[in-house]
Design a protein around this motif. Structure first.
Motif, PDB file in Angstrom:
ATOM      1  N   SER A  23       0.829  -1.164   0.080  1.00 21.06           N
ATOM      2  CA  SER A  23       0.138   0.106   0.033  1.00 21.06           C
ATOM      3  C   SER A  23       0.871   1.368   0.092  1.00 21.06           C
ATOM      4  CB  SER A  23      -0.944   0.049   1.204  1.00 21.06           C
ATOM      5  OG  SER A  23      -1.568  -1.202   1.556  1.00 21.06           O
TER       6      SER A  23
ATOM      7  N   HIS B  85       0.423   3.312  -2.933  1.00 19.31           N
ATOM      8  CA  HIS B  85      -0.738   4.234  -3.035  1.00 19.31           C
ATOM      9  C   HIS B  85      -0.926   5.044  -2.085  1.00 19.31           C
ATOM     10  CE1 HIS B  85      -1.341   0.024  -4.657  1.00 19.31           C
ATOM     11  NE2 HIS B  85      -1.716   0.559  -5.847  1.00 19.31           N
TER      12      HIS B  85
ATOM     13  N   LEU C   4      -4.222   3.985  -8.828  1.00 16.54           N
ATOM     14  CA  LEU C   4      -4.653   4.382  -7.275  1.00 16.54           C
ATOM     15  C   LEU C   4      -6.410   4.094  -7.451  1.00 16.54           C
ATOM     16  CD1 LEU C   4      -4.237   5.388  -4.522  1.00 16.54           C
ATOM     17  CD2 LEU C   4      -4.627   7.605  -5.396  1.00 16.54           C
ATOM     18  N   ALA C   5      -6.988   4.499  -8.663  1.00 16.22           N
ATOM     19  CA  ALA C   5      -8.522   4.268  -8.358  1.00 16.22           C
ATOM     20  C   ALA C   5      -8.787   2.680  -8.459  1.00 16.22           C
ATOM     21  CB  ALA C   5      -8.935   4.933  -9.696  1.00 16.22           C
TER      22      ALA C   5
ATOM     23  N   TRP D 298      -6.738   0.142  -7.332  1.00 13.18           N
ATOM     24  CA  TRP D 298      -6.493  -0.274  -6.133  1.00 13.18           C
ATOM     25  C   TRP D 298      -7.708   0.114  -5.188  1.00 13.18           C
ATOM     26  CZ3 TRP D 298      -5.387   2.285  -1.456  1.00 13.18           C
ATOM     27  CH2 TRP D 298      -4.542   1.472  -0.540  1.00 13.18           C
ATOM     28  N   THR D 299      -8.086   1.551  -4.899  1.00 11.32           N
ATOM     29  CA  THR D 299      -9.024   1.613  -4.071  1.00 11.32           C
ATOM     30  C   THR D 299     -10.270   1.124  -3.928  1.00 11.32           C
ATOM     31  OG1 THR D 299      -8.274   4.212  -4.138  1.00 11.32           O
ATOM     32  CG2 THR D 299     -10.337   3.944  -2.978  1.00 11.32           C
ATOM     33  N   ALA D 300     -10.766   0.575  -5.412  1.00 15.77           N
ATOM     34  CA  ALA D 300     -11.969   0.130  -5.297  1.00 15.77           C
ATOM     35  C   ALA D 300     -11.883  -1.549  -5.272  1.00 15.77           C
ATOM     36  CB  ALA D 300     -12.534   0.199  -6.725  1.00 15.77           C
ATOM     37  N   ALA D 301     -10.671  -2.002  -5.296  1.00  8.62           N
ATOM     38  CA  ALA D 301     -10.659  -3.426  -5.459  1.00  8.62           C
ATOM     39  C   ALA D 301     -10.851  -3.819  -3.774  1.00  8.62           C
ATOM     40  CB  ALA D 301      -9.157  -3.754  -5.681  1.00  8.62           C
ATOM     41  N   SER D 302     -11.526  -4.961  -3.815  1.00  7.49           N
ATOM     42  CA  SER D 302     -11.997  -5.544  -2.364  1.00  7.49           C
ATOM     43  C   SER D 302     -10.304  -6.100  -1.885  1.00  7.49           C
ATOM     44  CB  SER D 302     -12.852  -6.766  -2.620  1.00  7.49           C
ATOM     45  OG  SER D 302     -13.052  -7.811  -1.504  1.00  7.49           O
ATOM     46  N   GLN D 303     -10.413  -5.892  -0.621  1.00  6.74           N
ATOM     47  CA  GLN D 303      -9.289  -6.462   0.216  1.00  6.74           C
ATOM     48  C   GLN D 303      -9.441  -6.785   1.413  1.00  6.74           C
ATOM     49  OE1 GLN D 303      -5.972  -3.285   0.568  1.00  6.74           O
ATOM     50  NE2 GLN D 303      -6.789  -2.660  -1.368  1.00  6.74           N
ATOM     51  N   ASP D 304      -8.874  -7.901   1.884  1.00 13.96           N
ATOM     52  CA  ASP D 304      -9.201  -8.324   3.110  1.00 13.96           C
ATOM     53  C   ASP D 304      -8.296  -7.434   4.292  1.00 13.96           C
ATOM     54  OD1 ASP D 304     -10.766 -10.486   2.621  1.00 13.96           O
ATOM     55  OD2 ASP D 304      -9.099 -11.818   2.291  1.00 13.96           O
ATOM     56  N   PRO D 305      -8.920  -7.349   5.408  1.00 11.24           N
ATOM     57  CA  PRO D 305      -8.181  -6.417   6.489  1.00 11.24           C
ATOM     58  C   PRO D 305      -6.821  -7.324   6.801  1.00 11.24           C
ATOM     59  CG  PRO D 305     -10.137  -7.594   7.352  1.00 11.24           C
ATOM     60  CD  PRO D 305     -10.078  -7.803   5.873  1.00 11.24           C
TER      61      PRO D 305
ATOM     62  N   PRO E 112      -3.791  -8.547   9.286  1.00 11.06           N
ATOM     63  CA  PRO E 112      -3.999  -9.183  10.598  1.00 11.06           C
ATOM     64  C   PRO E 112      -3.497  -8.029  11.494  1.00 11.06           C
ATOM     65  CG  PRO E 112      -2.247 -10.389   9.372  1.00 11.06           C
ATOM     66  CD  PRO E 112      -3.239  -9.606   8.372  1.00 11.06           C
ATOM     67  N   HIS E 113      -4.112  -7.930  12.884  1.00  9.36           N
ATOM     68  CA  HIS E 113      -3.732  -7.270  13.824  1.00  9.36           C
ATOM     69  C   HIS E 113      -2.326  -7.783  14.372  1.00  9.36           C
ATOM     70  CE1 HIS E 113      -8.226  -7.355  14.185  1.00  9.36           C
ATOM     71  NE2 HIS E 113      -8.146  -6.139  13.520  1.00  9.36           N
TER      72      HIS E 113
ATOM     73  N   VAL F 243      -9.852  10.162  -5.864  1.00 15.32           N
ATOM     74  CA  VAL F 243     -10.109   9.684  -7.048  1.00 15.32           C
ATOM     75  C   VAL F 243     -11.389   9.012  -7.227  1.00 15.32           C
ATOM     76  CG1 VAL F 243      -7.541   8.727  -7.342  1.00 15.32           C
ATOM     77  CG2 VAL F 243      -9.309   7.396  -6.071  1.00 15.32           C
TER      78      VAL F 243
ATOM     79  N   GLU G 291     -16.258   5.453  -6.375  1.00  6.70           N
ATOM     80  CA  GLU G 291     -16.546   4.383  -7.115  1.00  6.70           C
ATOM     81  C   GLU G 291     -16.263   2.978  -6.574  1.00  6.70           C
ATOM     82  OE1 GLU G 291     -18.973   3.389 -10.245  1.00  6.70           O
ATOM     83  OE2 GLU G 291     -17.989   5.470 -10.143  1.00  6.70           O
TER      84      GLU G 291
ATOM     85  N   ASP H 160     -17.104  -2.982  -0.369  1.00  4.85           N
ATOM     86  CA  ASP H 160     -15.874  -3.517   0.439  1.00  4.85           C
ATOM     87  C   ASP H 160     -16.249  -2.962   1.812  1.00  4.85           C
ATOM     88  OD1 ASP H 160     -14.111  -5.308   0.297  1.00  4.85           O
ATOM     89  OD2 ASP H 160     -12.400  -3.923   0.463  1.00  4.85           O
TER      90      ASP H 160
ATOM     91  N   ARG I  73     -18.662  -5.381   3.318  1.00  2.82           N
ATOM     92  CA  ARG I  73     -18.135  -6.457   3.709  1.00  2.82           C
ATOM     93  C   ARG I  73     -17.116  -6.380   4.867  1.00  2.82           C
ATOM     94  NH1 ARG I  73     -13.443  -9.608   2.278  1.00  2.82           N
ATOM     95  NH2 ARG I  73     -12.598  -7.837   1.468  1.00  2.82           N
TER      96      ARG I  73
END
Lengths: 183, 183
Positions: A2, A5, A79-80, A82-89, A91-92, B106, B109, B114, B117
């Motif tokens: 990240s 980004h 960047l757009a 990446w921002t829109a793509a679904s991402q898993d959180p 790990p803490h 950006v 959208e 997400d 989710r």
DNA sequence: CTCGTTTGTGCAACTAGTTGCACAAACCCG
DNA sequence: CGGGTTTGTGCAACTAGTTGCACAAACGAG
């Protein structure tokens, strides 16, 4: 992945040199994505090589060393995406909670002072955020971009509020504990 | 450098094999210090080499593969040392906040789905913590070690509560935003 | 009884982040 | 104007974490 980004976002907000970026990471973006200047310079190099950013043409090309970068269309597109793509959180990982759990087993000797120190750090951070809120988001401004940025800042404020309260509780608990716990 | 200490804590709570540790990291310790089985096996090797843990002597040494480890005095001492030592909080890194900030520049959208989710994930996690609380900390138990462990769990509960609420707010904000923001 | 699946252990290669250092230009102070 | 500090850029080495794979033993079903 990240950091690039984070840098693209910062550069879109305002074209900057490596050092300016470093400072802005210390003050603002870095509150939720910290980075050192070494990381930043390395990443600027990669982003430029990838055609995502370019050095601003400067009037006196050779004199001052300061190179400012701006984002190219390809960078904005990336960047757009990446921002829109679904991402898993991710790990803490929290050392303090881990240490507290360890201290249930090996004894609480010594940890209390550090809890106090952390409480103090969180209080300062909270104060800083509230300062920023007062300065940048006075009641009445509500352009959409402001509302999003304010939302992000509020997350910071509420997280610090949580830690402050939780650490206070924890220290209270310690006051009631029989000396130094098991061990 | 906390993984070895997370493992020491887990092993002090109960001697275990690599796989058992992995499971316990998935269910409990891993909530604030996650680790994969690969990391765990590697670290068990190092800890054994350092004389901090040893493989439990097993009755049928050659038959079943399962190797259980227990903590040696040197390991306990190291854990106590680490627990008491003052440590700076590690820098935060939160991708979702970063993406929200990027989306102020950006455009929003695609990010809303997400957010939903993530809200769902945090709700589940919260439910899981509350289940654990009900099971492991019924009102009335207050041995000192329980109180410390409960404190840690409460941090988890309150953090998930925070995220749940914050994401709900954020989604509400989105409902009021003019379609897809700037871009 | 044998063949696919689950259990259990582990190596190797890669990626991201951290730490420590180098070095030139600018600036500012006596 | 000469020498120390600050500004600015950057490389190199290391540490921690992730991903992908390998392989043997045990178990369970046809």
């Amino acid at each position: 992945m990240s950091l690039p980004h984070a840098i693209l976002t910062a550069l879109l907000e305002k074209p900057s040199s490596g050092l300016e970026l470093t400072r802005r990471f210390d003050r603002s973006i870095g509150y939720f994505w910290s980075a050192t200047h070494q990381q930043i310079y390395r990443e600027l190099g990669k982003l430029e090589a990838d055609g995502h950013i370019r050095a601003l043409p400067t009037e006196q090309p050779a004199r001052g060393q300061k190179k400012s970068y701006e984002v190219l269309p390809a960078g904005r597109a990336e960047l757009a995406r990446w921002t829109a793509a679904s991402q898993d959180p991710r790990p803490h990982r929290d050392t303090l909670l881990l240490r507290l759990r360890a201290s249930a087993v090996v004894g609480t000797e010594g940890i209390e002072a550090d809890l106090r120190r952390h409480l103090d750090l969180h209080r300062r951070q909270l104060a800083e955020y509230e300062e920023i809120e007062k300065r940048d988001f006075p009641p009445g401004r509500d352009q959409p971009e402001d509302r999003l940025r304010h939302l992000v800042l509020r997350a910071g404020i509420e997280l610090e509020t949580f830690w402050t309260r939780w650490l206070t509780d924890a220290l209270e608990e310690f006051g009631e504990l029989p000396d130094s716990g098991p061990a």
